[in-house]
Structure formats: C-alpha cells, structure tokens
Design a protein around this motif. Structure first.
Motif, PDB file in Angstrom:
ATOM      1  N   LEU A 169       0.771  -1.095  -0.032  1.00 50.72           N
ATOM      2  CA  LEU A 169       0.013   0.037  -0.025  1.00 50.72           C
ATOM      3  C   LEU A 169       0.851   1.324   0.110  1.00 50.72           C
ATOM      4  O   LEU A 169       0.540   2.390   0.323  1.00 50.72           O
ATOM      5  N   GLY A 170       1.975   1.160  -0.028  1.00 50.40           N
ATOM      6  CA  GLY A 170       3.070   2.198  -0.367  1.00 50.40           C
ATOM      7  C   GLY A 170       3.614   2.715   0.877  1.00 50.40           C
ATOM      8  O   GLY A 170       4.464   3.583   0.826  1.00 50.40           O
ATOM      9  N   THR A 175       6.833   3.967   8.453  1.00 51.10           N
ATOM     10  CA  THR A 175       5.346   3.908   8.735  1.00 51.10           C
ATOM     11  C   THR A 175       4.947   2.712   9.048  1.00 51.10           C
ATOM     12  O   THR A 175       4.209   2.550  10.013  1.00 51.10           O
ATOM     13  N   ARG A 179       2.804   2.968  12.304  1.00 47.20           N
ATOM     14  CA  ARG A 179       1.645   2.786  12.166  1.00 47.20           C
ATOM     15  C   ARG A 179       0.896   1.343  12.397  1.00 47.20           C
ATOM     16  O   ARG A 179      -0.179   1.004  12.680  1.00 47.20           O
TER      17      ARG A 179
ATOM     18  N   PHE B  98      -5.544   3.464   4.497  1.00 49.34           N
ATOM     19  CA  PHE B  98      -4.390   3.472   4.859  1.00 49.34           C
ATOM     20  C   PHE B  98      -3.529   3.825   3.889  1.00 49.34           C
ATOM     21  O   PHE B  98      -2.777   4.598   3.987  1.00 49.34           O
ATOM     22  N   GLY B  99      -3.578   3.142   2.547  1.00 47.60           N
ATOM     23  CA  GLY B  99      -2.875   3.432   1.447  1.00 47.60           C
ATOM     24  C   GLY B  99      -2.818   4.865   1.083  1.00 47.60           C
ATOM     25  O   GLY B  99      -2.133   5.598   0.459  1.00 47.60           O
ATOM     26  N   LYS B 101      -3.611   7.459   2.876  1.00 51.52           N
ATOM     27  CA  LYS B 101      -3.034   8.364   3.993  1.00 51.52           C
ATOM     28  C   LYS B 101      -1.621   8.344   3.833  1.00 51.52           C
ATOM     29  O   LYS B 101      -0.961   9.292   3.902  1.00 51.52           O
ATOM     30  N   VAL B 102      -1.132   7.218   3.619  1.00 49.14           N
ATOM     31  CA  VAL B 102       0.211   6.914   3.250  1.00 49.14           C
ATOM     32  C   VAL B 102       0.941   7.901   2.011  1.00 49.14           C
ATOM     33  O   VAL B 102       1.909   8.412   2.065  1.00 49.14           O
ATOM     34  N   ARG B 146      -9.339  -2.323   0.548  1.00 49.53           N
ATOM     35  CA  ARG B 146      -8.201  -1.750   0.861  1.00 49.53           C
ATOM     36  C   ARG B 146      -7.269  -1.562  -0.165  1.00 49.53           C
ATOM     37  O   ARG B 146      -6.496  -0.522  -0.412  1.00 49.53           O
ATOM     38  N   VAL B 150      -6.230   2.623  -3.535  1.00 50.53           N
ATOM     39  CA  VAL B 150      -5.200   3.385  -4.075  1.00 50.53           C
ATOM     40  C   VAL B 150      -5.171   3.482  -5.708  1.00 50.53           C
ATOM     41  O   VAL B 150      -4.274   3.803  -6.116  1.00 50.53           O
TER      42      VAL B 150
END
Ligand SMILES: Nc1ncnc2c1ncn2[C@@H]1O[C@H](COP(=O)(O)OP(=O)(O)O)[C@@H](O)[C@H]1O
Ligand SMILES: [Mg+2]
Lengths: 261, 353
Positions: A169-170, A175, A179, B98-99, B101-102, B146, B150
């Motif tokens: 997810l990057g 992180t 997190r 999540f993705g 936000k990242v 999820r 993205v």
C-alpha cells in the motif's frame, strides 16, 4: 478433586503467611512512629524529606529514559529478527537473557573500566555522561523482560504478512513500524515498560557504584540511619511495584475488550 | 505491447529452481489466473510481480516500465492475501484509508474514496468495526477494498478464498469478478481450485513444477489441454494409453480395437505409445448427431450424483468414465449391462507428455 482443593488452600494460606506477614509487620511498624497510636508520621517525614523528592524524581526520569531507549532498541530488533532472521531468534534470545546471569556489579565494573576518565570515551567524566551510562546499564538490566514482552506481543500478529500488506500500500519501513507494528504490540510494550519502571526505581548497585543520586542508594542510606522511615519507604517502594503490576494487568485486560477476541 | 509482461522470469531459492522460464503477456483489464497444485511456484511468481521476491533472471514490465529494481512500495500494486492481513488495530474505514493516508491524500478525498470503496464491497454499515468483529468473508472484502482504494495498476490475489467455506467462496468469487470488470483493473489471481480458475478468468496459466504448461482461455484449457498434466489437473478426464495403428488414417489401437482419432498425430510412427484424453461429458449412451465412433462396452460402476449419473464402462483394455443426465423417465444403467458408447473422433485429445 476435594483433596486437591484442600491442598491448594493450604499452599495458598502458607504463601500468604510467608509473603504477607513480613509486609504486614512492616506496615504496622511504619505507622508506630508516634508512641502508642497509629499514625502516618513516618510517611510524612519521608515524603517531606527533600532528598527523597530529589532522588525519587531522578529515578523516575531515569526510568523513563530507560523505557524510551529500551523500546527504541528492542521493538525494531525483535521485529527484524522475526521478519528476516528467524533462524537467529534463539541466539538473540540467549543474548537478551545474559543480564539475568551476569550480576549488575560485574556489568557496572566493566562500564567503569571501559568508559573511565582516561578511556577513549570518558563518559564518567561528566554527570550527563554518567547518566547516559546509567541509562544504558538500566536498559541492559531490563532487556530480558522488555525483549520477552515485545517478542510475545509480536507472536500474536502475523508480522510478515502485515508488513507486506502495508508495503504494497506504499508504506516505507518507518510507517510500518509506527502505524502497524507498534500499535499492535503496544500492550506488550507497556508491560515491558512497567516492569522496567519497577526495576529501575529500586535499583541500587549501578546507581551506587556510578555515584548517582538515585532512589535505591537513598533507600539504603535511610535504612542504615533511621528506625521508622525505612519501613515507610519499603512500603512505598512496594506500593510502586504493585501499581506497576496492576497497570500491566489493566492494559492487558483493556486490550482484550477493544481489540482481540 | 502488453500492459504487464513477464519475460524469461526465473527464480532459484539457493539450489532449488522454483520458477523457470516464465513468459506471460497480460493485457490491460485482463483477469488472469495462475492455476496449479500446491508448491508449483504460483505464489513465488506473484510475489516477484509484487516486488517481495527478486527474480534470479528475467524481466517484469508494467506499462512498459521495468519494475524489477523497484521496491514493493514503489510499484503501485494492490495485494490481497489468503489470511486477509487486515491491520488489527484499525477499523474497517481506517484499513481502507491506509494506502491513501500513506500517499498523503487530503482528508476530504480520503473520506470520499473510503465511502465509495465500502459501497463497492457493500459493507458501508461496518465502517467503524474492527477486523476481529467481522466474518472471514467480510474481512476479505475489506482487504479487497483496501487494495483497490489506492487505484493500483495491477491487482494481485493469492488464494483469497481458500480460508472461507464453500458457499461464501462461490458468492465472493462472483463478486470479485464483477468488481474487477466494473473497475477494469488488470488482475492476477492465484488458486489451486480449477473451478475457481475456470469460472472467473479471461485466461488461465496452468503451472506445473515451476513451469508454464499452458496459457489459454478456460474453454481452451478445458477442451484442448496441451499436456497430460493439464489434462489430468483440470476437470475429470479419461486417460487412455494406446498404440498408434495407422498414423495416416488417424487410428489408435486401444485394447483389441482401433479407434479413429481426429486430432493430428504429428510425426508419430505406427507402434508408438500415445496418451489419449477424453472428457466424460463427450461420451453418451444414446447416439447423438455428429458422433462417428461407437464402442462396445460393459458397465462396471454407476454413481448417482443427483442431476448427473457418473458411469464407468469397460471397453476391453481400458475403462471410460462418462456422465449422463438424470432423467426420471429412463432408469439409470445397471452394472453388467452391455452398452454402446458413442462419441466423436474429434473428442479425443492427443496428449503431449
Ligand atoms: N523463501 C523460500 N525459500 C526457499 N524455498 C521456498 C521459499 N518460498 C517458496 N519456496 C519453495 O518454492 C516452491 C514453490 O512455492 P510457492 O510459490 O509458494 O508455491 P505455490 O504458491 O504454487 O503453492 C515450494 O517448493 C516452496 O517450498
Ligand atoms: Mg501459494
């Protein structure tokens, strides 16, 4: 069944007598400073002593520093070992256990030899340097507990897959740590932190030999020179430890209610 | 140029070659399945596309760009795991966010996108639940949302339904396929379940011991398997060993009789061993138009499966399994009955070994 429960009662009563009576005696004695009546005079005397306040504050600060250093050292290490070096886990675990086998006095003598004023890194030359050295010493003492707690916490989550999910997810590794991993082992980290706190607050050997104004040496000093105050101090120290243990129980239970089945 | 290209990809774990000479072109929006038994290298190949493993040799290109040097978090790939892998400390909405936000998206955009994704997976009412409060099927749908939130270039799913029970598996695979089509996202789906692969895919890659055995549409894979492994792994299949009788006439000797085989026998010579495959549904007890082969046989086994009756018949030197539909009007055949099996010479598939 009946027999067994009878025996367990007997063992329980014996344990209460063995652990409880001395404590009870200490509490009783600590309240007898004023002749003939129970009073908290000894406690007021102790709490009002500026040296108590100074040494206690010093030890609390040292405990917090130790916790921060311990968490920063242990969480990434335990995570990394689980993720990338699973074969090395027994070795790492053995290393983290060493402080249980090596007496604190040996460790601190080693420190003094290595970091004295005429060494390559004269940490003992300044108060700040000595505090840093003491923090590292405390971190070593608490290492077995901190590592075990965190490693147990990591066992409850699928570290590898969660890391990969976050990465896809990057997320970068900071992180992932901050997190994903840390929040999921927070309870374990807190347990380790409270244990560390309890250990550091009462520690004597390292603080005394490095000659720092910590709570442990103060306890010893008062114990050698007074009658009622040491009993009061012992009760206070005991209460602090118990509060730490209670907090561990509390966060563990909270976790059960909010996060896990 | 294909959207996702794997060319000459190979992976060795120390001395073991787990994936060898893997070549695949995936078009934009295509749904591809990797199908094969456990341990054949499906996951390893998928993880090389995701960036969790580095190929020992070969190239992987996404939209024309070589991604082999890129880290997983630079590849813009959505990944769904068998174990769901939702973050236990976050709610459904936080997981989906999540993705985003990242990636540093603004708050309003994140909220809108999360709401949209929860709508797509039909779970908007569960936004504030924690993963442990969801069923397995719900967790996997959240994991899908999820991964898709993205807007990845490629969606990778590794046996996403294996941990679920049969009923949810079927409904969820239809849902995944519908979402995939609606979003037009290029997808690779790993499974060892042939039914899943056949029902969902545009094309299937059948893998065997680290090799690609066949790439084709479900229709091609099922009806014209390229290797004996594909033939035996996909569907129920009759496999019959024969000896080439007359290559020019296309006849193969099975037991004591010659049968006509329409598929080309290639460069084989008379007397050579040959493996033939035949689908159970190609064989009938009553003749159908177009069938040009009739074989005398004796029934040796009858299994009533509901709408279908599975019959095994001995043709002398081999047994053939066939499926007939149940019909209340005609009782099923009995063991020992003498029957005639009807099929078309074009139903035989000559297997390469
Ligand atoms: N990290 C690894 N180290 C060594 N061998 C591995 C590793 N990962 C997978 N393998 C081996 O590679 C082969 C293929 O594994 P995998 O890709 O997971 O198969 P599949 O997903 O098709 O079941 C297996 O034999 C497995 O044992
Ligand atoms: Mg796999």
């Amino acid at each position: 069944m009946k027999r067994r429960s009878l025996w367990s009662w007997i063992v329980l009563v014996l344990a209460i007598l063995y652990f409880g009576l001395p404590l009870l005696g200490t509490v009783d004695f600590s309240m007898k400073m004023r002749r003939g009546v129970y009073s908290l005079d000894a406690y007021w005397a102790v709490l009002g002593d500026p040296r108590f306040q100074a040494t206690f504050l010093y030890s609390v600060v040292m405990a917090c520093m130790t916790i921060v250093v311990g968490v920063l050292l242990v969480v990434p290490t335990a995570y990394w070992v689980r993720l990338k070096l699973p074969r090395w886990r027994p070795v790492i675990e053995f290393i983290t256990m060493l402080p249980l086998v090596i007496p604190a006095i040996v460790i601190v003598f080693g420190y003094i030899r290595l970091y004295n004023t005429s060494s390559w890194l004269p940490l003992t030359g300044s108060a700040l340097g000595t505090d840093a050295l003491l923090t590292l010493g405390y971190t070593t003492l608490a290492l077995p507990y901190m590592y075990r707690a965190v490693d147990t916490g990591l066992r409850t989550i699928d570290v590898a897959t969660l890391t990969e999910a976050a990465e896809s997810l990057g997320a970068g590794w900071i992180t992932v740590m901050w997190r994903v991993i840390l929040p999921n082992v927070l309870v374990a980290v807190l347990s380790g932190a409270f244990l560390t706190f309890a250990i550091v607050i009462g520690e004597f050997t390292m603080a005394a030999l490095l000659n720092r104004p910590a709570f442990g040496p103060y306890l010893q000093l008062v114990g050698a020179n007074r009658a009622y105050e040491p009993a009061a101090l012992a009760v206070i120290a005991f209460a602090i430890t118990w509060i730490c243990m209670g907090l561990i129980q509390l966060v563990t239970r909270l976790q059960k209610h909010t996060m896990r089945v | 140029m294909a959207f996702l290209e794997l060319s000459g990809v190979r992976k060795d774990f120390e001395l073991v070659r787990v994936v060898r000479d893997f070549n695949l072109d995936v078009e934009r929006g295509e749904f591809i399945s990797f199908l094969g038994p456990s341990g054949c290298g499906k996951t390893t190949t998928l993880r090389m596309v995701a960036g969790f493993e580095t190929p020992t040799a070969g190239e992987i290109r996404i939209a024309g760009r070589d991604v082999v040097g890129l880290k997983p978090n630079q590849r813009n790939i959505g990944m769904v795991f068998q174990s769901y892998a939702l973050f236990p400390n976050m709610t459904v909405a936080q997981n989906v966010a999540f993705g985003l936000k990242v990636a540093g998206k603004p708050r309003a955009e994140i909220d809108a996108r999360v709401a949209q994704m929860l709508g797509i997976i039909k779970l908007p009412q569960l936004a504030d639940r924690y993963p442990f409060q969801l069923s397995g099927g719900q967790q996997q749908r959240v994991a899908l949302a999820r991964a898709l939130a993205v807007q990845p270039q490629v969606l990778l799913l590794d046996e996403p339904l294996s941990a679920l029970d049969a009923k949810i598996r079927v409904s969820l695979r239809e849902e995944i396929r519908a979402i995939q089509k609606a979003l037009g996202i290029t997808t690779i789906y790993v499974t060892h379940d042939q039914e899943e692969a056949l029902s969902m895919s545009d094309r299937i890659v059948v893998m065997h011991e680290g090799r690609v055995d066949q790439i084709g549409t479900p229709f091609e894979i099922y009806n014209t398997p390229a290797t004996s492994f594909v033939a035996s792994f996909v569907g129920t299949l009759n496999r019959i060993e024969g000896i080439i009788a007359d290559p020019s006439a296309g006849t193969v000797r099975v037991g004591a009789r010659d049968v006509a085989v329409a598929s080309p026998l290639g460069a084989r010579r008379a007397g050579e061993q040959v493996s033939l495959a035949l689908r159970p549904e190609a064989v009938t007890l009553a003749p159908r138009p177009g069938q040009d082969v009739a074989i005398e046989a004796r029934i040796v086994e009858v299994a009533f499966l509901g709408s279908v009756i599975r019959v095994r018949a001995d043709i002398g030197g081999a047994t053939i399994t066939l499926d007939t539909f149940n019909s209340p009007a005609s009782p099923p055949p009995r063991i020992g009955d003498a029957v005639t099996l009807h099929l078309s010479s074009s139903d035989w598939v000559v297997l390469a070994d």
